[in-house]
Design an enzyme around this catalytic site. Structure first.
Site, mmCIF file in Angstrom:
data_model
loop_
_atom_site.group_PDB
_atom_site.id
_atom_site.type_symbol
_atom_site.label_atom_id
_atom_site.label_comp_id
_atom_site.label_asym_id
_atom_site.label_seq_id
_atom_site.Cartn_x
_atom_site.Cartn_y
_atom_site.Cartn_z
ATOM 1 N N ARG A 200 49.571 42.430 -15.927
ATOM 2 C CA ARG A 200 49.242 43.816 -15.574
ATOM 3 C C ARG A 200 49.171 44.669 -16.830
ATOM 4 O O ARG A 200 49.909 44.442 -17.785
ATOM 5 C CB ARG A 200 50.298 44.392 -14.641
ATOM 6 C CG ARG A 200 50.071 44.057 -13.190
ATOM 7 C CD ARG A 200 51.043 44.823 -12.335
ATOM 8 N NE ARG A 200 52.404 44.505 -12.744
ATOM 9 C CZ ARG A 200 53.402 44.245 -11.909
ATOM 10 N NH1 ARG A 200 53.196 44.288 -10.612
ATOM 11 N NH2 ARG A 200 54.593 43.970 -12.350
ATOM 12 N N ARG B 247 55.284 38.364 -18.088
ATOM 13 C CA ARG B 247 55.160 38.600 -16.651
ATOM 14 C C ARG B 247 53.738 38.331 -16.189
ATOM 15 O O ARG B 247 52.779 38.605 -16.901
ATOM 16 C CB ARG B 247 55.482 40.064 -16.333
ATOM 17 C CG ARG B 247 56.930 40.389 -16.474
ATOM 18 C CD ARG B 247 57.119 41.766 -15.901
ATOM 19 N NE ARG B 247 58.462 42.261 -16.114
ATOM 20 C CZ ARG B 247 58.845 43.485 -15.758
ATOM 21 N NH1 ARG B 247 57.975 44.315 -15.214
ATOM 22 N NH2 ARG B 247 60.083 43.872 -15.964
ATOM 23 N N ARG C 30 55.640 52.811 -24.399
ATOM 24 C CA ARG C 30 56.799 53.271 -23.632
ATOM 25 C C ARG C 30 58.055 53.231 -24.483
ATOM 26 O O ARG C 30 58.905 54.109 -24.403
ATOM 27 C CB ARG C 30 56.999 52.405 -22.384
ATOM 28 C CG ARG C 30 56.172 52.813 -21.191
ATOM 29 C CD ARG C 30 56.822 52.353 -19.893
ATOM 30 N NE ARG C 30 57.001 50.911 -19.855
ATOM 31 C CZ ARG C 30 56.105 50.054 -19.374
ATOM 32 N NH1 ARG C 30 54.980 50.493 -18.881
ATOM 33 N NH2 ARG C 30 56.337 48.763 -19.380
ATOM 34 N N ARG D 22 67.431 61.622 -19.225
ATOM 35 C CA ARG D 22 66.483 60.974 -20.112
ATOM 36 C C ARG D 22 66.389 61.674 -21.463
ATOM 37 O O ARG D 22 65.833 61.123 -22.411
ATOM 38 C CB ARG D 22 65.071 61.022 -19.511
ATOM 39 C CG ARG D 22 64.751 59.891 -18.590
ATOM 40 C CD ARG D 22 63.282 59.975 -18.174
ATOM 41 N NE ARG D 22 63.099 59.416 -16.856
ATOM 42 C CZ ARG D 22 63.022 58.106 -16.608
ATOM 43 N NH1 ARG D 22 63.083 57.251 -17.593
ATOM 44 N NH2 ARG D 22 62.867 57.680 -15.388
ATOM 45 N N LYS E 250 68.458 47.589 -17.231
ATOM 46 C CA LYS E 250 69.563 48.451 -16.811
ATOM 47 C C LYS E 250 69.558 48.730 -15.299
ATOM 48 O O LYS E 250 70.611 48.907 -14.709
ATOM 49 C CB LYS E 250 69.602 49.745 -17.606
ATOM 50 C CG LYS E 250 68.474 50.701 -17.339
ATOM 51 C CD LYS E 250 68.632 51.934 -18.213
ATOM 52 C CE LYS E 250 67.330 52.662 -18.390
ATOM 53 N NZ LYS E 250 66.646 53.061 -17.169
#
Ligand SMILES: [Zn+2]
Length: 214
Positions: A160, A127, A171, A88, A13
């Protein structure tokens, strides 16, 4: 045009918010940027926010909204803005709604970039980062020339901790608990628009433009 971006962390987003901002020539506003700017400039609101952050506490909703309203009162926001990362939670959305109503203002669209959790976990776990020079790669989309080695400095690439599946899953759980209720919230207000965020970045953007131009 005033737009709120909704979507899970990793749904893309932020990228879409920036593309909207560029196309419509309106500011892309994230609360992180507002906090940093106010703290850097030593404003009264910035000092208050810093007190909380220095103690490792969350900046309270009222103060965050105050900072946000201060930002959107700037001349560059007269034609609208894209909010990224705020609200949020439902309480934050309520405070924002109440304050905008007082100003005779409102949000036009809440754009939900919808991506299933498993896609996000897959995206993030692909990633790779170079801890030495900061370069980032993706094993599918932006692979290094030699597997596991940074093109720029030759160091070993790592996944990471932030991108590891269990971290991403955590998350996403927080997101589903706190932020997903906003989807119903804005749906009830009749301003929710959902786009399929699994498509290519450009196709997602085209879908958003169709909505905004409708
Ligand atoms: Zn490197």
């Amino acid at each position: 045009m005033k737009i709120i971006m909704l979507g899970a962390p990793g749904a893309g987003k932020g990228t879409q918010a920036q593309m909207i901002a560029d196309k419509y020539n309106i500011p892309h506003i994230s609360t992180g940027d507002i906090f940093r700017a106010n703290i850097k400039n030593g404003t009264e609101l910035g000092k208050k926010a810093k007190e909380y952050m220095d103690k490792g506490l969350l900046v309270p909703d009222e103060l965050t909204v105050e900072l946000l309203l201060d930002r959107v009162a700037n001349e560059d926001c007269k034609d609208g803005y894209v909010l990224d990362g705020f609200p949020r939670t439902i309480p934050q959305a309520d405070v924002l709604d109440a304050e905008l109503t007082k100003l005779g203002d409102k949000v036009d669209f809440a754009v939900n970039v919808d991506v299933p959790d498993e896609n996000i976990v897959r995206r993030m776990s692909g990633r790779r980062a170079c801890l030495k020079c900061g370069a980032t790669y993706h094993i599918e989309h932006i692979p290094p020339k030699q597997e596991g080695i940074c093109d720029k400095c030759g160091s070993e690439l790592v996944l990471r901790a932030d991108d590891a599946p269990e971290t991403v899953q955590n998350r996403l759980s927080v997101y589903h608990e706190q932020t997903q209720p906003l989807i119903d919230y804005y749906d009830k207000k009749g301003i929710l628009r959902t786009v399929d965020g699994t498509k290519d970045m450009k196709d997602v953007f085209d879908a958003i433009v169709d909505i905004l131009n409708a």
